[in-house]
Design an enzyme around this catalytic site. Structure first.
Site, mmCIF file in Angstrom:
data_model
loop_
_atom_site.group_PDB
_atom_site.id
_atom_site.type_symbol
_atom_site.label_atom_id
_atom_site.label_comp_id
_atom_site.label_asym_id
_atom_site.label_seq_id
_atom_site.Cartn_x
_atom_site.Cartn_y
_atom_site.Cartn_z
ATOM 1 N N ASP A 70 0.731 -1.068 -0.327
ATOM 2 C CA ASP A 70 0.148 -0.080 -0.062
ATOM 3 C C ASP A 70 1.362 1.326 -0.019
ATOM 4 O OD1 ASP A 70 -3.069 0.711 -0.475
ATOM 5 O OD2 ASP A 70 -2.988 1.428 1.643
ATOM 6 N N GLY A 151 -0.153 7.425 -11.681
ATOM 7 C CA GLY A 151 -0.704 8.422 -10.296
ATOM 8 C C GLY A 151 0.065 9.260 -10.577
ATOM 9 N N TYR A 152 0.662 9.894 -9.271
ATOM 10 C CA TYR A 152 1.253 11.163 -9.364
ATOM 11 C C TYR A 152 2.326 11.355 -9.808
ATOM 12 C CZ TYR A 152 -2.200 11.581 -5.970
ATOM 13 O OH TYR A 152 -3.566 10.991 -5.780
ATOM 14 N N ASP A 153 2.797 10.361 -10.859
ATOM 15 C CA ASP A 153 4.769 10.560 -11.484
ATOM 16 C C ASP A 153 4.727 12.057 -11.697
ATOM 17 O OD1 ASP A 153 5.588 8.183 -10.506
ATOM 18 O OD2 ASP A 153 4.703 7.062 -12.023
HETATM 19 P P1 IMP Z 1 -1.751 1.791 -3.575
HETATM 20 O O1 IMP Z 1 -3.113 1.936 -2.356
HETATM 21 O O2 IMP Z 1 -0.749 1.669 -3.273
HETATM 22 O O3 IMP Z 1 -2.581 1.141 -4.679
HETATM 23 O O4 IMP Z 1 -1.291 3.452 -4.306
HETATM 24 C C1 IMP Z 1 -2.138 4.565 -3.901
HETATM 25 C C2 IMP Z 1 -2.580 5.211 -4.750
HETATM 26 O O5 IMP Z 1 -0.992 6.135 -4.462
HETATM 27 C C3 IMP Z 1 -1.777 5.078 -6.700
HETATM 28 O O6 IMP Z 1 -3.177 5.047 -6.991
HETATM 29 C C4 IMP Z 1 -1.306 6.071 -6.582
HETATM 30 O O7 IMP Z 1 -2.027 7.277 -6.894
HETATM 31 C C5 IMP Z 1 -0.775 6.460 -5.396
HETATM 32 N N1 IMP Z 1 0.697 6.170 -6.013
HETATM 33 C C6 IMP Z 1 1.350 4.927 -5.130
HETATM 34 N N2 IMP Z 1 2.442 4.151 -5.232
HETATM 35 C C7 IMP Z 1 3.018 5.328 -6.698
HETATM 36 C C8 IMP Z 1 3.688 5.941 -7.937
HETATM 37 O O8 IMP Z 1 5.070 5.047 -7.815
HETATM 38 N N3 IMP Z 1 3.771 6.651 -8.517
HETATM 39 C C9 IMP Z 1 2.581 7.854 -8.760
HETATM 40 N N4 IMP Z 1 1.517 7.353 -7.467
HETATM 41 C C10 IMP Z 1 1.781 6.152 -6.307
#
Ligand code: IMP
Length: 193
Positions: A70, A151-153
């Site tokens: 997460d 995502g926010y990359d």
């Molecule tokens: P998750 O719950 O681990 O899937 O991550 C939650 C959210 O964090 C994702 O939907 C992305 O918006 C953001 N996120 C997590 N890891 C990354 C990353 O490596 N790059 C960009 N956004 C990320």
């Protein structure tokens, strides 16, 4: 023969990132090889809780060894938001572009752009679990740049870098990113056990 490890994520980018980093240790399988029709529950208030919840759910339901992650983006000037709510910052349905633009709007006029990505990985095997945290510090840029990643990359520029994550190849991102750092800790743990 390498042991099988299931990744408790529906995110193709994460499967790619994690598979590249774990291919020497495990045969990696994603959720498409399990008959899972429902969404994995994710109701915790912290990254740690959600990571464990996802790993435990898949491991116990299918009696497999599982790795869940997460992750979230924590922005200093926004008191750590979007944090555990990163995926749905702009509401339902989950939308990377909307999230990124809301974040830029909420930061407009704010000079403190410091932020960090954090990952909590949970390895669940034979009824017990261990967690590993990785982070990368950086800054939120004013205008999105780059087309790689997710995502926010496009708005996250790691410390001591001139490019955003979205301007780096997956291999370059994996050298420094939060998930890769948590994974390094996981691999060190595997080496010792
Ligand atoms: P998750 O719950 O681990 O899937 O991550 C939650 C959210 O964090 C994702 O939907 C992305 O918006 C953001 N996120 C997590 N890891 C990354 C990353 O490596 N790059 C960009 N956004 C990320």
């Amino acid at each position: 023969m390498l042991p099988v490890l299931y990744l408790a994520t529906q995110n193709k980018h994460k499967v790619e990132e994690l598979s590249a980093l774990l291919q020497d240790n495990f045969v990696i399988r994603d959720l498409s090889t399990l008959s899972l029709s429902e969404e994995i529950p994710e109701t915790g208030n912290t990254l740690e809780e959600n990571s464990l919840q996802k790993a435990r759910y898949i491991a116990e339901k299918f009696q497999v060894t599982c790795l869940a992650d997460d992750s979230g983006l924590e922005v200093e000037a926004l008191d750590g938001a979007p944090g555990v709510f990163s995926a749905r910052y702009a509401g339902e349905p989950k939308n990377d572009q909307a999230n990124l633009h809301l974040l830029l709007t909420n930061l407009s006029g704010i000079t403190n752009r410091r932020a960090r990505f954090v990952t909590v990985l949970t390895y669940y095997a034979n009824g017990s679990y261990t967690s590993f945290e990785g982070e990368i510090q950086g800054n939120i840029v004013e205008v999105p740049r780059g087309t790689q990643g997710f995502g926010y990359d496009p708005i996250f520029q790691p410390e001591n870098e001139t490019r955003t994550f979205a301007e780096m190849s997956l291999a370059e991102k994996n050298l420094i990113a939060h998930r890769a750092r948590a994974l390094e800790k996981f691999k060190n743990y595997l080496d010792k056990t």
